[in-house]
Structures are given as structure tokens and as C-alpha cells.
Design a protein around this motif. Sequence first.
Motif, mmCIF file in Angstrom:
data_model
loop_
_atom_site.group_PDB
_atom_site.id
_atom_site.type_symbol
_atom_site.label_atom_id
_atom_site.label_comp_id
_atom_site.label_asym_id
_atom_site.label_seq_id
_atom_site.Cartn_x
_atom_site.Cartn_y
_atom_site.Cartn_z
ATOM 1 N N CYS A 128 0.776 -1.294 -0.085
ATOM 2 C CA CYS A 128 0.078 -0.143 -0.006
ATOM 3 C C CYS A 128 0.711 1.371 -0.088
ATOM 4 C CB CYS A 128 -0.884 0.165 1.296
ATOM 5 S SG CYS A 128 -0.112 0.303 2.542
ATOM 6 N N LYS A 129 0.373 2.290 -0.493
ATOM 7 C CA LYS A 129 1.079 3.478 -0.420
ATOM 8 C C LYS A 129 1.360 4.011 1.000
ATOM 9 C CE LYS A 129 -0.739 5.190 -4.819
ATOM 10 N NZ LYS A 129 -1.377 6.491 -5.502
ATOM 11 N N ASP A 130 2.661 4.743 1.128
ATOM 12 C CA ASP A 130 2.866 5.169 2.610
ATOM 13 C C ASP A 130 1.855 5.988 3.115
ATOM 14 O OD1 ASP A 130 4.208 5.586 4.820
ATOM 15 O OD2 ASP A 130 5.708 7.057 4.008
ATOM 16 N N SER A 132 -1.416 4.997 3.684
ATOM 17 C CA SER A 132 -2.497 4.584 3.324
ATOM 18 C C SER A 132 -2.643 3.196 4.075
ATOM 19 C CB SER A 132 -2.836 4.578 1.937
ATOM 20 O OG SER A 132 -4.085 3.824 1.654
ATOM 21 N N THR A 133 -3.998 2.857 4.211
ATOM 22 C CA THR A 133 -4.444 1.512 4.996
ATOM 23 C C THR A 133 -4.875 0.666 4.014
ATOM 24 O OG1 THR A 133 -6.533 2.409 5.743
ATOM 25 C CG2 THR A 133 -4.379 2.397 7.210
ATOM 26 N N ASP A 134 -5.092 1.101 2.795
ATOM 27 C CA ASP A 134 -5.559 0.206 1.699
ATOM 28 C C ASP A 134 -4.442 -0.891 0.946
ATOM 29 O OD1 ASP A 134 -7.980 1.503 2.170
ATOM 30 O OD2 ASP A 134 -7.572 3.070 0.405
ATOM 31 N N TRP A 135 -4.559 -2.053 1.645
ATOM 32 C CA TRP A 135 -3.658 -2.933 1.144
ATOM 33 C C TRP A 135 -4.128 -3.775 0.055
ATOM 34 C CZ3 TRP A 135 0.981 -3.123 3.356
ATOM 35 C CH2 TRP A 135 1.355 -2.569 4.504
ATOM 36 N N ILE A 136 -3.225 -3.661 -0.948
ATOM 37 C CA ILE A 136 -3.449 -4.548 -2.195
ATOM 38 C C ILE A 136 -2.620 -5.765 -2.386
ATOM 39 C CG2 ILE A 136 -3.154 -4.051 -4.859
ATOM 40 C CD1 ILE A 136 -3.140 -1.029 -4.219
ATOM 41 N N THR A 137 -3.469 -6.853 -2.895
ATOM 42 C CA THR A 137 -2.681 -8.063 -3.128
ATOM 43 C C THR A 137 -2.109 -8.054 -4.405
ATOM 44 O OG1 THR A 137 -4.342 -9.115 -1.755
ATOM 45 C CG2 THR A 137 -3.261 -10.756 -2.849
ATOM 46 N N ALA A 138 -0.500 -8.379 -4.347
ATOM 47 C CA ALA A 138 0.006 -8.337 -5.369
ATOM 48 C C ALA A 138 -0.046 -9.568 -6.278
ATOM 49 C CB ALA A 138 1.582 -8.203 -4.875
ATOM 50 N N ASN A 139 -0.165 -10.810 -5.528
ATOM 51 C CA ASN A 139 -0.525 -12.224 -6.299
ATOM 52 C C ASN A 139 -1.705 -12.697 -6.119
ATOM 53 O OD1 ASN A 139 0.639 -12.308 -3.577
ATOM 54 N ND2 ASN A 139 0.685 -14.518 -3.851
ATOM 55 N N ASN A 152 5.109 -2.982 -11.973
ATOM 56 C CA ASN A 152 4.019 -2.001 -12.447
ATOM 57 C C ASN A 152 3.978 -0.916 -11.211
ATOM 58 O OD1 ASN A 152 3.838 -3.165 -14.761
ATOM 59 N ND2 ASN A 152 2.310 -4.458 -13.919
ATOM 60 N N LEU A 153 4.899 -0.367 -10.688
ATOM 61 C CA LEU A 153 4.870 0.523 -9.583
ATOM 62 C C LEU A 153 5.341 1.923 -10.117
ATOM 63 C CD1 LEU A 153 6.618 -1.342 -6.483
ATOM 64 C CD2 LEU A 153 3.936 -1.011 -7.162
ATOM 65 N N SER A 154 4.951 3.060 -9.568
ATOM 66 C CA SER A 154 5.323 4.329 -10.162
ATOM 67 C C SER A 154 6.485 4.781 -9.295
ATOM 68 C CB SER A 154 4.081 5.270 -9.743
ATOM 69 O OG SER A 154 2.990 5.065 -10.080
ATOM 70 N N SER A 155 7.434 5.450 -10.444
ATOM 71 C CA SER A 155 8.833 5.837 -9.644
ATOM 72 C C SER A 155 8.375 6.995 -8.996
ATOM 73 C CB SER A 155 9.513 6.500 -11.082
ATOM 74 O OG SER A 155 10.714 6.806 -10.461
ATOM 75 N N GLY A 156 9.421 7.192 -7.805
ATOM 76 C CA GLY A 156 9.132 8.127 -6.819
ATOM 77 C C GLY A 156 8.037 8.079 -5.750
ATOM 78 N N GLU A 157 7.307 6.823 -5.790
ATOM 79 C CA GLU A 157 6.534 6.490 -4.961
ATOM 80 C C GLU A 157 6.829 5.803 -3.756
ATOM 81 O OE1 GLU A 157 1.955 4.933 -5.366
ATOM 82 O OE2 GLU A 157 3.385 3.860 -6.364
ATOM 83 N N LYS A 158 6.493 6.013 -2.532
ATOM 84 C CA LYS A 158 6.881 5.418 -1.317
ATOM 85 C C LYS A 158 5.835 4.341 -0.971
ATOM 86 C CE LYS A 158 9.967 8.277 1.207
ATOM 87 N NZ LYS A 158 10.196 9.141 2.586
ATOM 88 N N ILE A 159 6.034 3.073 -0.953
ATOM 89 C CA ILE A 159 5.145 1.943 -0.433
ATOM 90 C C ILE A 159 5.490 1.275 0.708
ATOM 91 C CG2 ILE A 159 4.411 1.751 -3.007
ATOM 92 C CD1 ILE A 159 6.017 -0.931 -2.715
ATOM 93 N N LEU A 177 7.771 -4.636 6.486
ATOM 94 C CA LEU A 177 9.008 -3.978 6.452
ATOM 95 C C LEU A 177 8.793 -2.792 7.370
ATOM 96 C CD1 LEU A 177 10.122 -4.129 2.765
ATOM 97 C CD2 LEU A 177 11.289 -5.174 4.379
ATOM 98 N N GLU A 178 10.086 -2.673 8.226
ATOM 99 C CA GLU A 178 10.126 -1.412 9.024
ATOM 100 C C GLU A 178 9.941 -0.101 8.457
ATOM 101 O OE1 GLU A 178 13.563 -1.767 11.368
ATOM 102 O OE2 GLU A 178 12.882 -3.730 12.237
ATOM 103 N N GLN A 179 10.676 0.101 7.220
ATOM 104 C CA GLN A 179 10.684 1.261 6.710
ATOM 105 C C GLN A 179 9.893 1.476 5.283
ATOM 106 O OE1 GLN A 179 11.769 4.085 8.028
ATOM 107 N NE2 GLN A 179 12.456 2.900 10.035
ATOM 108 N N PRO A 180 9.418 2.402 4.784
ATOM 109 C CA PRO A 180 8.884 2.350 3.442
ATOM 110 C C PRO A 180 9.684 2.437 2.488
ATOM 111 C CG PRO A 180 8.636 4.520 4.365
ATOM 112 C CD PRO A 180 9.124 3.581 5.416
#
Length: 522
Positions: A128-130, A132-139, A152-159, A177-180
Motif C-alpha cells: 500500500c502507499k505510505d 494509506s491503509t488500503d492494502w493491495i494483494t500483489a499475487n 508496475n509501480l510508480s517511480s518516486g512513490e513510497k510503498i 518492512l520497518e521502513q517504506p
Amino acid sequence: MTGKTTAPAAHPAPAAPKEEPTPAPAAEQPLTPENLPAMEQSTAPTDEPAPTPTAEATPAPEEGSLAPLPEPQAPAAKPEPEKPKAEPPSPPLSLAVEEVSENSVTLTWKAPEQTGRSGLDGYVVEFCKDGSTDWITANQEPFLSMRYTIQNLSSGEKIRVRVKAVNASGASVPATLEQPVLIREILQLPRIRVPRHLRQTYVRHVGDAVNLMIPFQGKPQPQVIWTKDGHPLDTKRINIRNGEKDTIFFIREAQRSDSGKYQLTIRINGAEDKAIVEIQVIEPPGPPQNLKLVDVWGFNVALEWTPPADNGNSEIKGYTVQKSDKKSGKWFTVLERCTRTSCTISDLIMGNTYSFRVFAENASGLSEKAAVTSSQAHIKKTKTVYQSEKIPQRDMMEPPKFTQPLTDRTTTRGYSTHLFCSVRGFPQPKIIWMKNQMEIREDPKYIAMIEQGVCSLEIRKPSPFDGGVYTCKAVNPLGEASVDCKLDVKDHPLLVPNNQAKLKPCVASPVSSQSNLSHGFP
């Protein structure tokens, strides 16, 4: 997938039987104890066969004589083994970022400690985006590989990323993960190059300076994090200076409290590398405890003690034992690197009084103080009577006997010669030299000597007249012995008459030959 994983857990029991309490008015007649088992059957088992015993329970009050008590108890024990199956797995371990690009991130992790009795079905990766709480299933489906790339992630985005382990009983608690993670290309992954001498425990003494330089690599500039035993460093005692390619760890005066495991983390956008540096600060140990003089016997003393209370933050390598006699007061080392906490000291001097002390030793050296025995050991004098050994007298008397006889010799006129032989006997025999059975008395031509039983006779510048049979005779009170040899004295080769014929052709005149004869030459 989360819906699928939670679905088996959401099947607590078919709710249909609970909605069938319509025949409950018939069950409201449990005025008699016979209706109680029918009530237990309708509530305890959640499976569909439960309504059948309820139907049979209605005629039970009519018969009255039947007692089907043991039958409903058997299915009550069946749900017990089904309880362990409802255990989800434990969360995955060591979740980390392996690689980050402009539009993807690659994750790795390790299998969970507990997978449940039904086994592990796979893993589910969510992000999910840093903020946000909307978790997206990758698989879409669980997979068993412990490496996954989110595309297919956006460059410059923190997740933020998390991974769940899934089995038939449901999903585990997610490992997050502890850090985004910042989605941008890492030109060079972070890597720590630990020097060889820091790959093992780094040992320093109390008061020494600790100056460590650890190089690393990574682009863009990585974030450097130091921790000690999982806690931030005390910046009052430890100085950290970070450069572009290395980090410096400095302590001006090390103390024992500085010992521990220091963790260095180099991080770039969620990708990181870790290294552990273990530092051990040591000092000399304390003195041994409870030193006792256990026993004294003969010329020996037995000592015992216990290890020191303070080992100086280092393993005790051994003990040094010293003794001191009351007369001199000086200490002498009798044992070094004694690995046991007891010893026996031998070869003590009779009549002396001794004190003993023990030092402890570790990698830093000997303890500053020693444990000293509270009592002294006195080596008592023992009365000994010396008895001389009786040696049987041996008769050394022996008549003369020649061990080396005289040998025949041939010598040349004018050259001194020697005659040798050896003799033994006790008392020492008298040596008499004879020539042709005539005793040789004081004559300057002959020199007779005897030394260590070796008899010698020197004949100075012999002539043909000195040739003959020489005898050496040894005489003592027990007898006599003699040896003989023949001495032959020859003229010089130039004096032999056979050479006259060879010299005649060389004669110039009768006058010259007569002159030669006058000088003794042919």
C-alpha cells in the motif's frame, strides 16, 4: 486472496442447525432427565447429522424405558482432534528488500517457524502507499517461492510491503518492512566491507582507544545506522563519523561497559546490508578466593582455591602459584598456567616454614593482587641415621703381565728409534731393559720411561753395533714377566758397497777417488 484465506476460518459451524429450533417446543418437554441427552446432541455437534438425533429424541419421553445415554457421548469426543487443525502458520522471517528499480521492488524472506499440521499452501504479498491503509494483494494465488517482485509501480512513490503465510486454517500475522520503500533505481546496492580483523571478536584493554574504520559502497549515498544490542548508541561516549565511502567508530577510553555487539546498517531505499562488530574490553582479573592449605606431609603441600569473583571480562587461562620461605622472605614461582583450582607442591626443604600465594591470569595478564594462605606450612625434620654401605675389599694384587708386547723393528743408522710395550701389575712392577741379555744401566745413549703402564726405550742415533735382541723385564713381589724384540740397524743406502760399481764411472782420476775414501765415501 485475503477473502479466500479467511473463508475457511469463517466456517465455524453450519448455522442451519441453529435456525431449526422450530421443533424446540418438543424439546421444551425435558421435564424428565431422559430429554437431557437429546438437548446436548442438538447443541454440541455442529454437523448436519445433529437434527436426526433430535428427531429421535421426541419419542424418547414416550418410551421411557430406553436409555441411549452412551450413544450421544461418542460424537462429543470427535470435535476435540479437530481443534489443532485450526492453527494458522507463524509469520515469515527476515523480510528484506533485495533490489529496487524505477517501477518494481524485489523482496526476499525466510520460511516461518510453524506451518501448522495441514502444511503451508504458500505466501501472499500485499502493499500500500505510505500513509494509506488500503492494502493491495500483489499475487492472485499463494505461491511457495520465498522471493517475489512487485511490478508496475510508480517511480518516486513510497510503498509499504508485508507478506503473509497461508495454510488451510487461514493466514498468518503479516511480516512487515520497518521502513517504506522509495521506488527509484538504485545504481549500486549497499554493501559493507568488514575488515578481516573485525570478523572476529575485537579485544581491547580498559583505557585503550577504539578506532574502527569500516568501508562500504552504495549509490545514491546510503543511510548509515549504528546500534548496540538493538539500542541506539550513547553519543557521549561513542563518536561516529560517516563519509561517502566509510564510517568511523571511535571511543577515546574504552570501559568494560563498552563491550557488546554493535550492528552497522547501510540502507538505500529499503535495500540494506548489515554487519555485526563484536567488541570485548578486558582488564586483569581479581584474585582467587578461599585459598586453603589442605595438607602437609613429608616434603609436600596441597593447596586448594576457587576462581576469582571478577574474571576481568575474559576467560581465566590459568593460575600462577608462588612460595616463600620464612628465612629469606622472597617469593619464587613454582607453578605457571595451572588450569585446575588445586595443586601439590613438592621438593620443599626440611626444617623450613613456607607461605603460598596464587595469582589468576586471563588474556590481559596476571591479577594485581594475589590470594595468600592464612596459615604457614612447616616441613618437619625427620631423624635419619646414616649407615655406610659395607663394600667388600677386593684383592688388587697382581703379578706383572704385558698387555702389549715389543715388536721387531728395522731402523737406519743415525736416526733415533723407540721401542714400546705396555704392562700391568700391582704393586707397580720395576722395569728393567736389557740388550742381548745384558742389563742396560745408566747410558746416555738410552732413555727409558714408563707412564700409565706404557714402557718406552729411546735409542739415540743407533749404529750397526746397537742392533740385537732387546728385552723388557717387569718385576714385582708376585712375579716377573718379560718380552723380546729384534732391532736391525742398516746403513744409509749411499753407504752400501753395492753402489761402488755405480759410482766408478763418475770418478775423474785416482787422486779424486782416494780423496773420497779419505772422507768415508767409496
